[in-house]
Write an enzyme that holds these catalytic residues in place. Structure first.
Site, PDB file in Angstrom:
ATOM      1  N   PRO A   2       0.813  -1.219   0.000  1.00 33.14           N
ATOM      2  CA  PRO A   2       0.000   0.000   0.000  1.00 33.14           C
ATOM      3  C   PRO A   2       0.848   1.272   0.000  1.00 33.14           C
ATOM      4  O   PRO A   2       1.842   1.360   0.712  1.00 33.14           O
ATOM      5  CB  PRO A   2      -0.814  -0.112   1.288  1.00 33.14           C
ATOM      6  CG  PRO A   2      -0.859  -1.564   1.571  1.00 33.14           C
ATOM      7  CD  PRO A   2       0.451  -2.117   1.080  1.00 33.14           C
ATOM      8  N   GLU A   3       0.456   2.226  -0.826  1.00 30.55           N
ATOM      9  CA  GLU A   3       1.140   3.513  -0.913  1.00 30.55           C
ATOM     10  C   GLU A   3       0.152   4.609  -0.479  1.00 30.55           C
ATOM     11  O   GLU A   3      -0.908   4.309   0.062  1.00 30.55           O
ATOM     12  CB  GLU A   3       1.634   3.742  -2.350  1.00 30.55           C
ATOM     13  CG  GLU A   3       2.538   2.605  -2.835  1.00 30.55           C
ATOM     14  CD  GLU A   3       2.994   2.763  -4.277  1.00 30.55           C
ATOM     15  OE1 GLU A   3       3.024   3.903  -4.778  1.00 30.55           O
ATOM     16  OE2 GLU A   3       3.326   1.749  -4.905  1.00 30.55           O
ATOM     17  N   LYS A  59       2.873   6.824   4.651  1.00 30.06           N
ATOM     18  CA  LYS A  59       2.111   5.575   4.539  1.00 30.06           C
ATOM     19  C   LYS A  59       1.612   5.115   5.921  1.00 30.06           C
ATOM     20  O   LYS A  59       1.424   3.928   6.158  1.00 30.06           O
ATOM     21  CB  LYS A  59       2.974   4.488   3.896  1.00 30.06           C
ATOM     22  CG  LYS A  59       3.449   4.831   2.481  1.00 30.06           C
ATOM     23  CD  LYS A  59       4.401   3.769   1.953  1.00 30.06           C
ATOM     24  CE  LYS A  59       5.141   4.275   0.726  1.00 30.06           C
ATOM     25  NZ  LYS A  59       6.216   3.342   0.314  1.00 30.06           N
ATOM     26  N   HIS A 101      -4.932 -14.865  11.633  1.00 30.70           N
ATOM     27  CA  HIS A 101      -4.105 -13.759  11.176  1.00 30.70           C
ATOM     28  C   HIS A 101      -4.469 -12.428  11.836  1.00 30.70           C
ATOM     29  O   HIS A 101      -3.839 -11.414  11.564  1.00 30.70           O
ATOM     30  CB  HIS A 101      -4.187 -13.631   9.658  1.00 30.70           C
ATOM     31  CG  HIS A 101      -3.705 -14.853   8.944  1.00 30.70           C
ATOM     32  ND1 HIS A 101      -2.423 -15.329   9.083  1.00 30.70           N
ATOM     33  CD2 HIS A 101      -4.346 -15.722   8.122  1.00 30.70           C
ATOM     34  CE1 HIS A 101      -2.286 -16.429   8.360  1.00 30.70           C
ATOM     35  NE2 HIS A 101      -3.438 -16.695   7.770  1.00 30.70           N
ATOM     36  N   ARG A 120       1.409 -11.570   7.063  1.00 27.47           N
ATOM     37  CA  ARG A 120       2.874 -11.643   7.148  1.00 27.47           C
ATOM     38  C   ARG A 120       3.441 -10.907   8.363  1.00 27.47           C
ATOM     39  O   ARG A 120       4.657 -10.911   8.569  1.00 27.47           O
ATOM     40  CB  ARG A 120       3.491 -11.147   5.851  1.00 27.47           C
ATOM     41  CG  ARG A 120       3.053 -12.052   4.695  1.00 27.47           C
ATOM     42  CD  ARG A 120       3.754 -11.747   3.415  1.00 27.47           C
ATOM     43  NE  ARG A 120       5.187 -12.038   3.485  1.00 27.47           N
ATOM     44  CZ  ARG A 120       6.013 -11.900   2.463  1.00 27.47           C
ATOM     45  NH1 ARG A 120       5.566 -11.470   1.312  1.00 27.47           N
ATOM     46  NH2 ARG A 120       7.286 -12.185   2.590  1.00 27.47           N
ATOM     47  N   ARG A 170      18.995  17.231  -6.161  1.00 27.23           N
ATOM     48  CA  ARG A 170      19.320  15.802  -6.180  1.00 27.23           C
ATOM     49  C   ARG A 170      19.830  15.360  -7.547  1.00 27.23           C
ATOM     50  O   ARG A 170      19.526  15.980  -8.562  1.00 27.23           O
ATOM     51  CB  ARG A 170      18.053  14.990  -5.823  1.00 27.23           C
ATOM     52  CG  ARG A 170      17.406  15.399  -4.509  1.00 27.23           C
ATOM     53  CD  ARG A 170      18.246  14.983  -3.319  1.00 27.23           C
ATOM     54  NE  ARG A 170      18.194  13.561  -3.127  1.00 27.23           N
ATOM     55  CZ  ARG A 170      17.357  12.940  -2.297  1.00 27.23           C
ATOM     56  NH1 ARG A 170      16.510  13.632  -1.592  1.00 27.23           N
ATOM     57  NH2 ARG A 170      17.382  11.631  -2.180  1.00 27.23           N
ATOM     58  N   ARG A 278      14.435  -3.047  -6.800  1.00 25.56           N
ATOM     59  CA  ARG A 278      13.000  -2.868  -7.055  1.00 25.56           C
ATOM     60  C   ARG A 278      12.754  -2.896  -8.552  1.00 25.56           C
ATOM     61  O   ARG A 278      13.588  -2.439  -9.330  1.00 25.56           O
ATOM     62  CB  ARG A 278      12.508  -1.527  -6.479  1.00 25.56           C
ATOM     63  CG  ARG A 278      12.778  -1.349  -4.999  1.00 25.56           C
ATOM     64  CD  ARG A 278      12.111  -2.412  -4.135  1.00 25.56           C
ATOM     65  NE  ARG A 278      10.670  -2.358  -4.207  1.00 25.56           N
ATOM     66  CZ  ARG A 278       9.917  -1.620  -3.413  1.00 25.56           C
ATOM     67  NH1 ARG A 278      10.463  -0.877  -2.491  1.00 25.56           N
ATOM     68  NH2 ARG A 278       8.604  -1.629  -3.541  1.00 25.56           N
TER      69      ARG A 278
END
Ligand SMILES: [Zn+2]
Length: 306
Positions: A2-3, A59, A101, A120, A170, A278
Site C-alpha cells: 500500500p502507498e 504511509k 491472522h 505476514r 538531487r 525494485r
C-alpha cells in the site's frame, strides 16, 4: 505494498466507523507488532481514550486520541498504524469470524472491534505523544515522529516551485528518487512507475538533467495519478483491502505489473527492469533515455533487456 492512495483510502473509510468512540480494551498476540512503547505499556496506555480523528501521514494511519484524567489535554496521544505489505483494518462486531491472522484487536465502546489482520505480520502499531504545538513525537527524546519524511505530494502547499527546488538538489535516478520517503512522502513502486509513464520520463533518468517543462510534467503527472488512485480507492494488486473492500485502480494502471503487455499509448510491449532491487515498469519507446545518459546507464540497461 500500500502507498499513499491506499493508506488514504483506509483512513477515510475508518474515520466514520471509529471517530467519537472510546477504546475500551486492547488485545495482541504478536508483541513485535508494537513499535513503541513496550507491548505492556502500549496496552495499558491506550485503554480508555477517545478517538478524536483519523488522518494519514506518508504511509501511516494517524489516529488522534484524547487524554485521560485531570490532565487530559496534555495527555493526548497518537496511535500510529503502518499496514505495510499485508495489513488489513476492519471494524466489526465482536462475534464476527476471526482467523489466526488477526493479531491486534481494540474493543470500542459501541460494541464493535477495530482489528488488524496481517498474514505476514510486517504491520506495526505505536503509541506516541504530542508536544504543545501538536507535533507528534517519536520514540527518541525530542524528535518528531515524521522528522525524516518529505512533504505530502497532494498538499495544496506543495507547489511546482517546491518540487523543482527539491529535484534540483538531487542527482538520483528518477525512479529511486520518487520512492525516497525523505524526498516525497507516500510514493512507492506503483505510482512512481505510473507517474513516470504519464510524464514520458525514463525511470533511469537523472533528476539533474530534466528540462523545466519535464519537471512540470512530472509534478502534474504525480499529483494526477495519486488523486485518481484515491478516487478509485487504491490498487488491489496483492493483499490490499480497505474497510469497505478492494480498490479499483489496478484496472487503470498503464505500466505497473504489465510486463510484455502493450503500452496504452504506443502499443509496444511494456518493459521491466530492476533498479536498486525494485522493479520498474516502463515503455522504452515513450520513455526515452537521452543519448548521453544511455551511455552512463549502459550496464543497468543491458541487464534489463530480456
Ligand atoms: Zn509507449
Amino acid at each position: 505494498m500500500p502507498e499513499l492512495p491506499e493508506v488514504e483510502t483506509i483512513a477515510r473509510e475508518l474515520r466514520p466507523l471509529v471517530v467519537g468512540r472510546t477504546i475500551t480494551s486492547a488485545w495482541l498476540d504478536w508483541p513485535r507488532q508494537v513499535k513503541h512503547p513496550s507491548p505492556e505499556a502500549f496496552a495499558e496506555q491506550i485503554f480508555n481514550r477517545q478517538i478524536l480523528a483519523v488522518d494519514r501521514r506518508a504511509k501511516w494511519i494517524v489516529v488522534s486520541l484524547g487524554g485521560r484524567g485531570v490532565d487530559a489535554i496534555s495527555d493526548e496521544a497518537v496511535l500510529a498504524i503502518q499496514v505495510k505489505m499485508t495489513g488489513q483494518l476492519d471494524v466489526v462486531a465482536p462475534d464476527a469470524p476471526r482467523d489466526k491472522h488477526v493479531h491486534v484487536v481494540f474493543g470500542l465502546d459501541d460494541d464493535t472491534e477495530l482489528r488488524l489482520r496481517d498474514t505476514r505480520k510486517f504491520g506495526r502499531v505505536g503509541l506516541y505523544g504530542r508536544d504543545e504545538a501538536g507535533t507528534i513525537l517519536g520514540a527518541a527524546e525530542g524528535e518528531a515522529l515524521f522528522a525524516a519524511f518529505g512533504p505530502e505530494p497532494l498538499d495544496s502547499e506543495f507547489t511546482l516551485a517546491d518540487f523543482r527546488r527539491r529535484l534540483r538538489a538531487r542527482r538520483a535516478r528518477l525512479k529511486t528518487l520518487l520512492m525516497d520517503q525523505a524526498f516525497l512522502a507516500g510514493v512507492g513502486n506503483i505510482y512512481a512507475d505510473e507517474a513516470l509513464w504519464r510524464a514520458r520520463l525514463h525511470p533511469l533518468r537523472s533528476a539533474a538533467t530534466l528540462r523545466p517543462g519535464q519537471e512540470r510534467e512530472l509534478y502534474h503527472a504525480l499529483r494526477a495519478v495519486l488523486a485518481e488512485a484515491i478516487d478509485r480507492r487504491g490498487s488491489s494488486v496483492d493483499d490490499y483491502r480497505a474497510p469497505e473492500g478492494r480498490g479499483d485502480m489496478q484496472r487503470f494502471l498503464n505500466v505497473y505489473g504489465r510486463t510484455g503487455k502493450p503500452c496504452p499509448r504506443c502499443g509496444r510491449p511494456t518493459r521491466r527492469m530492476v533498479i536498486g532491487a525494485r522493479s520498474a515498469h516502463f515503455c522504452s519507446w515513450c520513455q526515452r533515455l537521452p543519448g548521453r545518459e544511455r551511455t552512463a546507464q549502459a550496464q543497468t540497461l543491458l541487464a534489463s533487456v530480456r
